[in-house]
Design a protein around this motif. Sequence first.
Motif, mmCIF file in Angstrom:
data_model
loop_
_atom_site.group_PDB
_atom_site.id
_atom_site.type_symbol
_atom_site.label_atom_id
_atom_site.label_comp_id
_atom_site.label_asym_id
_atom_site.label_seq_id
_atom_site.Cartn_x
_atom_site.Cartn_y
_atom_site.Cartn_z
ATOM 1 N N LEU A 263 0.833 -1.203 0.000
ATOM 2 C CA LEU A 263 0.000 0.000 0.000
ATOM 3 C C LEU A 263 0.869 1.254 0.000
ATOM 4 C CD1 LEU A 263 -2.870 1.140 0.107
ATOM 5 C CD2 LEU A 263 -2.726 1.073 2.606
ATOM 6 N N GLN A 264 1.898 1.259 0.826
ATOM 7 C CA GLN A 264 2.812 2.399 0.891
ATOM 8 C C GLN A 264 3.510 2.617 -0.451
ATOM 9 O OE1 GLN A 264 5.814 1.921 3.954
ATOM 10 N NE2 GLN A 264 7.301 3.078 2.783
ATOM 11 N N THR A 265 3.960 1.517 -1.078
ATOM 12 C CA THR A 265 4.646 1.627 -2.358
ATOM 13 C C THR A 265 3.706 2.141 -3.437
ATOM 14 O OG1 THR A 265 6.144 -0.188 -1.775
ATOM 15 C CG2 THR A 265 5.926 0.337 -4.108
ATOM 16 N N LYS A 266 2.500 1.590 -3.496
ATOM 17 C CA LYS A 266 1.519 2.006 -4.499
ATOM 18 C C LYS A 266 1.213 3.495 -4.386
ATOM 19 C CE LYS A 266 -2.812 0.960 -3.846
ATOM 20 N NZ LYS A 266 -4.114 0.234 -3.741
ATOM 21 N N ASP A 267 1.115 3.973 -3.151
ATOM 22 C CA ASP A 267 0.761 5.380 -2.938
ATOM 23 C C ASP A 267 1.928 6.334 -3.171
ATOM 24 O OD1 ASP A 267 -1.790 4.578 -2.297
ATOM 25 O OD2 ASP A 267 -1.523 4.740 -0.128
ATOM 26 N N SER A 268 3.141 5.785 -3.281
ATOM 27 C CA SER A 268 4.320 6.655 -3.404
ATOM 28 C C SER A 268 4.800 6.820 -4.844
ATOM 29 C CB SER A 268 5.469 6.109 -2.547
ATOM 30 O OG SER A 268 5.945 4.868 -3.067
ATOM 31 N N ASP A 270 4.058 7.291 -9.256
ATOM 32 C CA ASP A 270 3.137 7.878 -10.233
ATOM 33 C C ASP A 270 3.111 7.044 -11.511
ATOM 34 O OD1 ASP A 270 5.612 8.426 -11.261
ATOM 35 O OD2 ASP A 270 5.352 10.620 -11.337
ATOM 36 N N ALA A 343 -5.436 -2.914 -0.180
ATOM 37 C CA ALA A 343 -4.018 -2.655 -0.441
ATOM 38 C C ALA A 343 -3.615 -3.060 -1.846
ATOM 39 C CB ALA A 343 -3.159 -3.395 0.588
ATOM 40 N N ASP A 346 -5.862 -2.584 -7.904
ATOM 41 C CA ASP A 346 -5.198 -1.984 -9.070
ATOM 42 C C ASP A 346 -3.708 -2.318 -9.165
ATOM 43 O OD1 ASP A 346 -7.633 -0.731 -9.726
ATOM 44 O OD2 ASP A 346 -7.154 0.979 -8.429
#
Length: 404
Positions: A263-268, A270, A343, A346
């Motif tokens: 989740l952290q990686t996906k949100d960080s 673009d 998490a 996508d």
Amino acid sequence: MRLSLVLAAAALAGSSLIATVHAQEQVNLTWQMWGDENDTALFTSLADLVTAEYPNITVTPQFSGWTDYWTRLPVLASSGQIADLVAMQSMRMPSFYSILEPLNSYMEADGLDTAEFESSIIAGLGHDGTQYALPYDVGPWLVYYNRDKFAAAGLEEPALDWTFDDFKSAADALTEGGNYGYAVQAFDFIAGPVALGAEYFNDSNQFDITNAGYVDAVTKFSDLVSVDKASPVFASGTGAITGSGRFAAGSAAMYIDGPWVLLQTKDSVDFDIGVAPLPRGEGESRFITAGSGWGIAAASQHKEEAYKALKVLTGPKAAEILASAGRALPGRLAEQTYWYDVAAKDVAGTRETLQYMFEHSTPFRLNEYWNEFENLVTQYMPLALNGDSTTEEVLANIQSQLPM
């Protein structure tokens, strides 16, 4: 006769009243774990589940930073200040199981069905056949990759059973200019070789990291850095650029980590990301998993109440809450779907990758010197990566510093 019956009835009523009062005695349990103030609300909601089911039991979380937690834990245990409920990571169980209460008798009396949990993490939170903690999360190390970069380079995305040659070919093709195909990290030299079929222990569960199979497997990964230049040398310490940092910045197309950072990686980032298993060697795929859970301190004065709390904290509702927050891929099998829906939403291939990896997991072999081994790998492997020593020399040096 009647008087004696009355007295007996009164005595019985009195004893029942005393028993009821005793049964409802308020117990406040302390719950020691790693985390920070951002975790307070989430874990307080889990603690509230305990009180909702057992009104006479309250649970108070106590947080420490990750590094401080492991430094303070033995001190708290030896001084008698350890909490009633103790967070434990599977990789550290061989070093800390002695401060925890064995759970087997509680589980047998309660009829707890361990088949509700992923088997690898149940094993990981035990020691020599004794269960010392129940899990809340689990996960194998896997490959995060930049789907946009794969597409731009005309590369097929990784198959579930891709080989090291496939991995190396992709890393080489994605390395150009200041961009790398892969960003190596210290733990890759442990999880990666195991996936290739290597062993770092002998049959007596002692370190043997100079055996030909392990040296060859580690060399495959180190050559990606020192020979192929497909990855920068990893650095440790405050301020170091990590594999995840390079991946998020778009300067590395692949790196290895666990589902706990998805989740952290996906949100960080673009760009579009995917996950794949670690590459296999000539044999079948195989992967190590790790995870965390909670146990009861051997020094706790409220073990019965602590076990009741433990059952709730590792129960279905708590797992659903953690998974829905994206905080953990549950150790409980039925609740893993909540994590996939949040998490992993996508993120290409997540469910298929993890299910494949769990089906091909192998026991994570550990002993009481495991953390020392991991620290030595972190300290010395850069010497092989930057060409100051050969991989074989580095592993021999590490082996010489490990207890026999």
